[in-house]
Design a protein around this motif. Sequence first.
Motif, PDB file in Angstrom:
ATOM      1  N   MET A 248      73.584 -44.859 -55.247  1.00  0.00           N
ATOM      2  CA  MET A 248      73.105 -45.337 -56.536  1.00  0.00           C
ATOM      3  C   MET A 248      73.846 -46.600 -56.955  1.00  0.00           C
ATOM      4  O   MET A 248      73.234 -47.571 -57.406  1.00  0.00           O
ATOM      5  N   LEU A 249      75.158 -46.623 -56.778  1.00  0.00           N
ATOM      6  CA  LEU A 249      75.968 -47.789 -57.129  1.00  0.00           C
ATOM      7  C   LEU A 249      75.561 -49.001 -56.288  1.00  0.00           C
ATOM      8  O   LEU A 249      75.372 -50.095 -56.821  1.00  0.00           O
ATOM      9  N   VAL A 250      75.410 -48.804 -54.989  1.00  0.00           N
ATOM     10  CA  VAL A 250      75.001 -49.903 -54.096  1.00  0.00           C
ATOM     11  C   VAL A 250      73.629 -50.427 -54.522  1.00  0.00           C
ATOM     12  O   VAL A 250      73.404 -51.639 -54.579  1.00  0.00           O
ATOM     13  N   GLY A 251      72.728 -49.516 -54.838  1.00  0.00           N
ATOM     14  CA  GLY A 251      71.392 -49.925 -55.257  1.00  0.00           C
ATOM     15  C   GLY A 251      71.399 -50.723 -56.540  1.00  0.00           C
ATOM     16  O   GLY A 251      70.719 -51.747 -56.660  1.00  0.00           O
ATOM     17  N   VAL A 252      72.183 -50.289 -57.510  1.00  0.00           N
ATOM     18  CA  VAL A 252      72.261 -50.999 -58.790  1.00  0.00           C
ATOM     19  C   VAL A 252      72.871 -52.382 -58.588  1.00  0.00           C
ATOM     20  O   VAL A 252      72.371 -53.385 -59.117  1.00  0.00           O
ATOM     21  N   LEU A 253      73.962 -52.461 -57.812  1.00  0.00           N
ATOM     22  CA  LEU A 253      74.603 -53.759 -57.563  1.00  0.00           C
ATOM     23  C   LEU A 253      73.662 -54.705 -56.818  1.00  0.00           C
ATOM     24  O   LEU A 253      73.574 -55.889 -57.158  1.00  0.00           O
TER      25      LEU A 253
ATOM     26  N   TYR B 263      70.326 -41.029 -57.242  1.00  0.00           N
ATOM     27  CA  TYR B 263      70.380 -40.167 -58.426  1.00  0.00           C
ATOM     28  C   TYR B 263      70.008 -38.724 -58.065  1.00  0.00           C
ATOM     29  O   TYR B 263      70.670 -37.779 -58.476  1.00  0.00           O
ATOM     30  N   VAL B 264      68.952 -38.579 -57.285  1.00  0.00           N
ATOM     31  CA  VAL B 264      68.505 -37.238 -56.888  1.00  0.00           C
ATOM     32  C   VAL B 264      69.592 -36.539 -56.077  1.00  0.00           C
ATOM     33  O   VAL B 264      69.918 -35.369 -56.335  1.00  0.00           O
ATOM     34  N   TYR B 265      70.169 -37.232 -55.095  1.00  0.00           N
ATOM     35  CA  TYR B 265      71.215 -36.618 -54.269  1.00  0.00           C
ATOM     36  C   TYR B 265      72.458 -36.278 -55.090  1.00  0.00           C
ATOM     37  O   TYR B 265      73.130 -35.295 -54.831  1.00  0.00           O
ATOM     38  N   SER B 266      72.778 -37.069 -56.088  1.00  0.00           N
ATOM     39  CA  SER B 266      74.019 -36.838 -56.821  1.00  0.00           C
ATOM     40  C   SER B 266      73.865 -35.892 -58.010  1.00  0.00           C
ATOM     41  O   SER B 266      74.834 -35.275 -58.428  1.00  0.00           O
TER      42      SER B 266
ATOM     43  N   LEU C 267      69.081 -38.614 -41.864  1.00  0.00           N
ATOM     44  CA  LEU C 267      68.093 -39.674 -41.680  1.00  0.00           C
ATOM     45  C   LEU C 267      67.611 -40.197 -43.037  1.00  0.00           C
ATOM     46  O   LEU C 267      67.542 -41.412 -43.248  1.00  0.00           O
ATOM     47  N   TYR C 268      67.300 -39.284 -43.950  1.00  0.00           N
ATOM     48  CA  TYR C 268      66.866 -39.702 -45.282  1.00  0.00           C
ATOM     49  C   TYR C 268      67.976 -40.445 -46.023  1.00  0.00           C
ATOM     50  O   TYR C 268      67.712 -41.423 -46.718  1.00  0.00           O
ATOM     51  N   ILE C 269      69.198 -39.965 -45.880  1.00  0.00           N
ATOM     52  CA  ILE C 269      70.315 -40.644 -46.538  1.00  0.00           C
ATOM     53  C   ILE C 269      70.450 -42.065 -46.006  1.00  0.00           C
ATOM     54  O   ILE C 269      70.613 -43.017 -46.767  1.00  0.00           O
ATOM     55  N   PHE C 270      70.353 -42.235 -44.691  1.00  0.00           N
ATOM     56  CA  PHE C 270      70.443 -43.565 -44.091  1.00  0.00           C
ATOM     57  C   PHE C 270      69.316 -44.460 -44.604  1.00  0.00           C
ATOM     58  O   PHE C 270      69.558 -45.609 -45.015  1.00  0.00           O
ATOM     59  N   LEU C 271      68.077 -43.952 -44.588  1.00  0.00           N
ATOM     60  CA  LEU C 271      66.941 -44.750 -45.047  1.00  0.00           C
ATOM     61  C   LEU C 271      67.074 -45.119 -46.533  1.00  0.00           C
ATOM     62  O   LEU C 271      66.771 -46.248 -46.925  1.00  0.00           O
ATOM     63  N   CYS C 272      67.560 -44.191 -47.315  1.00  0.00           N
ATOM     64  CA  CYS C 272      67.729 -44.468 -48.746  1.00  0.00           C
ATOM     65  C   CYS C 272      68.842 -45.476 -48.990  1.00  0.00           C
ATOM     66  O   CYS C 272      68.757 -46.299 -49.905  1.00  0.00           O
ATOM     67  N   PHE C 273      69.889 -45.430 -48.166  1.00  0.00           N
ATOM     68  CA  PHE C 273      70.938 -46.444 -48.269  1.00  0.00           C
ATOM     69  C   PHE C 273      70.365 -47.822 -47.948  1.00  0.00           C
ATOM     70  O   PHE C 273      70.705 -48.811 -48.596  1.00  0.00           O
ATOM     71  N   MET C 274      69.497 -47.884 -46.933  1.00  0.00           N
ATOM     72  CA  MET C 274      68.874 -49.164 -46.600  1.00  0.00           C
ATOM     73  C   MET C 274      68.022 -49.665 -47.770  1.00  0.00           C
ATOM     74  O   MET C 274      68.052 -50.851 -48.106  1.00  0.00           O
ATOM     75  N   LEU C 275      67.284 -48.763 -48.393  1.00  0.00           N
ATOM     76  CA  LEU C 275      66.490 -49.151 -49.569  1.00  0.00           C
ATOM     77  C   LEU C 275      67.392 -49.619 -50.704  1.00  0.00           C
ATOM     78  O   LEU C 275      67.078 -50.583 -51.405  1.00  0.00           O
ATOM     79  N   ALA C 276      68.514 -48.940 -50.877  1.00  0.00           N
ATOM     80  CA  ALA C 276      69.451 -49.328 -51.942  1.00  0.00           C
ATOM     81  C   ALA C 276      70.041 -50.706 -51.654  1.00  0.00           C
ATOM     82  O   ALA C 276      70.178 -51.534 -52.554  1.00  0.00           O
ATOM     83  N   LEU C 277      70.390 -50.976 -50.380  1.00  0.00           N
ATOM     84  CA  LEU C 277      70.947 -52.282 -50.021  1.00  0.00           C
ATOM     85  C   LEU C 277      69.949 -53.410 -50.257  1.00  0.00           C
ATOM     86  O   LEU C 277      70.326 -54.528 -50.572  1.00  0.00           O
TER      87      LEU C 277
ATOM     88  N   LEU D 168      64.409 -49.877 -56.026  1.00  0.00           N
ATOM     89  CA  LEU D 168      64.556 -48.848 -57.043  1.00  0.00           C
ATOM     90  C   LEU D 168      64.453 -47.450 -56.442  1.00  0.00           C
ATOM     91  O   LEU D 168      65.032 -46.505 -56.972  1.00  0.00           O
ATOM     92  N   LEU D 169      63.745 -47.329 -55.315  1.00  0.00           N
ATOM     93  CA  LEU D 169      63.675 -46.034 -54.639  1.00  0.00           C
ATOM     94  C   LEU D 169      65.045 -45.597 -54.131  1.00  0.00           C
ATOM     95  O   LEU D 169      65.373 -44.412 -54.156  1.00  0.00           O
ATOM     96  N   GLY D 170      65.845 -46.532 -53.672  1.00  0.00           N
ATOM     97  CA  GLY D 170      67.203 -46.220 -53.221  1.00  0.00           C
ATOM     98  C   GLY D 170      68.067 -45.740 -54.377  1.00  0.00           C
ATOM     99  O   GLY D 170      68.859 -44.807 -54.236  1.00  0.00           O
ATOM    100  N   ILE D 171      67.912 -46.384 -55.534  1.00  0.00           N
ATOM    101  CA  ILE D 171      68.654 -45.962 -56.730  1.00  0.00           C
ATOM    102  C   ILE D 171      68.214 -44.562 -57.140  1.00  0.00           C
ATOM    103  O   ILE D 171      69.035 -43.697 -57.423  1.00  0.00           O
ATOM    104  N   TYR D 172      66.914 -44.348 -57.147  1.00  0.00           N
ATOM    105  CA  TYR D 172      66.374 -43.036 -57.527  1.00  0.00           C
ATOM    106  C   TYR D 172      66.847 -41.954 -56.549  1.00  0.00           C
ATOM    107  O   TYR D 172      67.241 -40.862 -56.974  1.00  0.00           O
TER     108      TYR D 172
END
Length: 137
Positions: free
Chosen positions: A124-129, A94-97, A73-83, A87-91
Amino acid sequence: MQFDFTDQIKQKTDKELTDIYINSRNYNPEFVRLAKEELLARNIVLENFAVQKQEAEQSVKEELKEGKDGNPLYIFLCFMLALLGGLLGIYAGYVYSQSKIKTDGGETYYAYNKQTRQMGKLMMLVGVLAFLFIIFR
């Protein structure tokens, strides 16, 4: 603030104390020290439990080498933030990796398993892009 565990330790059974000694990673170091002292005061030979303690420590090392799964669930939510370019999605990526755990012995292991770390890198890559797209749009 230091807690005094002495009374609690004295109320424990021999079996409970040996469990604390064997699985010391699960307990406060001061609690473990007092449990060990109490076992010695009760004339219980700690060498009898050396093999069990070593097996428990080896089991913990194996778990740490493997790493834990990330919460889907957290991974999905963080992916949405990254998309969304957050910056929370990028962070979070980073934390997961990159998160690591250091043992008492000084060994370092990744906190998450390989699959979760790969998802973190992708996140992280998706968030940066997405962030760059928003900035340069």
